[in-house]
Design an enzyme around this catalytic site. Structure first.
Site, PDB file in Angstrom:
ATOM      1  N   ASP A   1       9.258   2.976   2.227  1.00 37.76           N
ATOM      2  CA  ASP A   1       8.074   3.780   2.535  1.00 37.76           C
ATOM      3  C   ASP A   1       7.775   3.591   4.023  1.00 37.76           C
ATOM      4  OD1 ASP A   1       5.550   4.795   3.009  1.00 37.76           O
ATOM      5  OD2 ASP A   1       4.642   3.968   1.186  1.00 37.76           O
TER       6      ASP A   1
ATOM      7  N   PHE B   1       0.858  -1.188   0.000  1.00 34.60           N
ATOM      8  CA  PHE B   1       0.000   0.000   0.000  1.00 34.60           C
ATOM      9  C   PHE B   1       0.888   1.230   0.000  1.00 34.60           C
ATOM     10  CE2 PHE B   1      -2.301   3.603   1.627  1.00 34.60           C
ATOM     11  CZ  PHE B   1      -3.470   3.545   0.894  1.00 34.60           C
TER      12      PHE B   1
ATOM     13  N   LYS C   1       2.298  11.115   7.324  1.00 36.81           N
ATOM     14  CA  LYS C   1       1.462  10.864   8.507  1.00 36.81           C
ATOM     15  C   LYS C   1       1.938  11.626   9.750  1.00 36.81           C
ATOM     16  CE  LYS C   1      -1.136   7.051   6.836  1.00 36.81           C
ATOM     17  NZ  LYS C   1      -0.813   5.920   5.968  1.00 36.81           N
TER      18      LYS C   1
HETATM   19  C1  LIG Z   1      -0.998   6.042   4.418  1.00 37.55           C
HETATM   20  C2  LIG Z   1       0.094   5.532   3.580  1.00 37.55           C
HETATM   21  C3  LIG Z   1       0.393   6.125   2.334  1.00 37.55           C
HETATM   22  C4  LIG Z   1      -0.446   7.222   1.723  1.00 37.55           C
HETATM   23  O1  LIG Z   1      -0.485   8.394   2.481  1.00 37.55           O
HETATM   24  P1  LIG Z   1      -1.633   9.471   2.205  1.00 37.55           P
HETATM   25  O2  LIG Z   1      -1.231  10.624   3.080  1.00 37.55           O
HETATM   26  O3  LIG Z   1      -2.934   8.860   2.599  1.00 37.55           O
HETATM   27  O4  LIG Z   1      -1.584   9.796   0.754  1.00 37.55           O
HETATM   28  C5  LIG Z   1       1.469   5.613   1.635  1.00 37.55           C
HETATM   29  N1  LIG Z   1       2.201   4.607   2.107  1.00 37.55           N
HETATM   30  C6  LIG Z   1       1.942   4.016   3.285  1.00 37.55           C
HETATM   31  C7  LIG Z   1       2.806   2.894   3.772  1.00 37.55           C
HETATM   32  C8  LIG Z   1       0.866   4.442   4.057  1.00 37.55           C
HETATM   33  O5  LIG Z   1       0.570   3.824   5.202  1.00 37.55           O
END
Ligand SMILES: *Cc1c(COP(=O)(O)O)cnc(C)c1O
Length: 414
Positions: free
Chosen positions: A232, A147, A261
């Site tokens: 990520d 994700f 985040k």
């Molecule tokens: C939440 C998340 C994203 C996307 O972030 P947004 O601010 O919602 O665009 C990307 N990668 C990971 C691992 C995430 O948990």
């Protein structure tokens, strides 16, 4: 479809959202109006322990007083300048984030998905100008069940049918391998591979923790084949998993780190791509941009969010509380709970298929004052703010033990 237990006033807000809003979420029937620390309150004054933390964006807790002060102070000076000019916050933020990450340079964006998009562009450009592969041939390797966000490029390499179906045509240049399989990664590398993009623990997939040694293997494979190791850590970073960054559990040295985040302390969206000079340095004026990226307010708040994370020792707190949490839940009955897993305060309970749906258990928890959310029907994620009190964790443990002591059928017979 309002829950009969919601009050009239809560129904009013839910009805507004349902009538005027796109139906791209299926939220619990709770309307929140106030939060402090690890606690939130609904419109009827009922108090809940927040065990989702906005998908790990609230590591520092709700409405942290230091962030409130930064918000007030900065909002009285200047909030947005655009990158057409310099401002007196972005440089300070860049220095702090690169030092925190042990990297040379950073690039500010706003949301996680935008930072992932930025990392993809940087990796491709690095491939053409540094690695000198033929133009428009760059390949990026990703993992099954990844994700990385919801933009059309990112969903192009999702393996989740619902994220993709009816959103094509898709963007090429991606190849997926199983998560946790270092051999598969090495086999998938070609002369045109520019990078490997991965989550150190897969969050949305249901808190999937790879086997010990995987992250070290990934790091050395990337180095050996001269491809970028792109972690990520949007969800796993900022202390969430019991280290400042989840890759620090192993001998893993990403070339590119993606943050978001909790980087904004839950006050303001800010994300970042952080890396070495020879990677981030490939961008030239005009190559990339964002109207709000690097704005004064975001940079001021993010500096405070990073300081809180370090000064309140949130990674260590997350580590300790997480150990206690998983140990306490290890006694849950096996006919209900298949597995309790996670690191630090990023945890999940996987429910046995016959024992019922995640949604059902989320609603039982809600009744008892805990907000958590299922991901993929059979898994409930628990990721409270890292600043939480010991007594709040005790309350969580007691309540979760009660709720997951019986199957959905056993609860319904009562
Ligand atoms: C939440 C998340 C994203 C996307 O972030 P947004 O601010 O919602 O665009 C990307 N990668 C990971 C691992 C995430 O948990």
């Amino acid at each position: 479809m309002t829950n009969p237990k919601s009050s009239e006033i809560a129904k009013k807000y839910i009805d507004l959202a349902n009538k005027y809003g796109a139906h791209n979420y299926h939220p619990l029937e709770v309307v929140l109006t106030k939060g402090f620390g690890e606690w939130v309150w609904d419109i009827d004054g009922k108090k809940y322990l927040d065990m989702l933390s906005a998908y790990s964006a609230v590591n520092q807790g709700h409405c942290h007083p230091r962030l409130q002060k930064t918000l007030m102070d900065q909002s009285q000076k200047i909030t947005l300048t655009s990158r057409a000019f310099h401002n007196d916050q972005m440089g300070l933020w860049l220095k702090q984030i690169t030092e925190m990450c042990g990297m040379d340079m950073a690039l500010p964006m706003n949301t996680g998905a935008e930072a992932v998009e930025t990392a993809i562009k940087i990796a491709r450009k690095w491939g053409y100008v540094v690695k000198k592969i033929p133009l428009n041939s760059a390949e990026i390797i990703v993992c099954d069940h990844n994700f990385h966000g919801r933009t059309s490029t990112i969903v192009s390499f999702s393996s989740e049918p619902q994220y993709k179906q009816e959103f094509g045509p898709f963007c090429g240049g991606f190849k997926a391998v199983p998560f946790g399989d270092a051999d598969a990664l090495e086999k998938a590398i070609t002369p045109n591979t520019v990078g490997f993009l991965f989550e150190p623990i897969q969050g949305e997939a249901g808190i999937i923790v790879p086997h010990d040694g995987y992250l070290s293997q990934v790091s050395s494979i990337c180095k050996k084949h001269n491809i970028l190791c792109i972690a990520d850590e949007i969800q796993t970073g900022m202390g969430r998993t019991g280290k400042l960054f989840a890759h620090q559990y192993e001998d893993c040295h990403p070339d590119v780190l993606i943050l978001g985040k909790a980087l904004g302390g839950a006050f303001y969206p800010i994300s970042a791509v952080v890396g070495s000079k020879d990677v981030i340095g490939v961008l030239k004026p005009g190559d990339h941009g964002s109207t709000f990226g690097g704005n004064s307010l975001a940079c001021a708040l993010s500096q405070t969010a990073m300081s809180i994370t370090i000064e309140e020792d949130l990674p260590q707190r997350s580590f300790k509380l997480g150990e206690k949490f998983r140990k306490a839940l290890s006694i849950l009955p096996k006919h209900v709970v298949k597995e309790v897993r996670g690191k630090g305060l990023l945890n999940a309970i996987e429910i046995q298929k016959e024992a019922g749906h995640g949604r059902f258990y989320s609603e039982l928890l809600q009744e008892r004052g805990i907000l958590a959310k299922e991901t993929h029907d059979v898994t409930v994620r628990f990721a409270p703010p890292l600043i939480m009190q010991d007594s709040s964790l005790d309350f969580a443990i007691k309540t979760i033990l009660e709720v997951f002591s019986k199957t959905q059928d056993e609860w319904s017979k009562k």
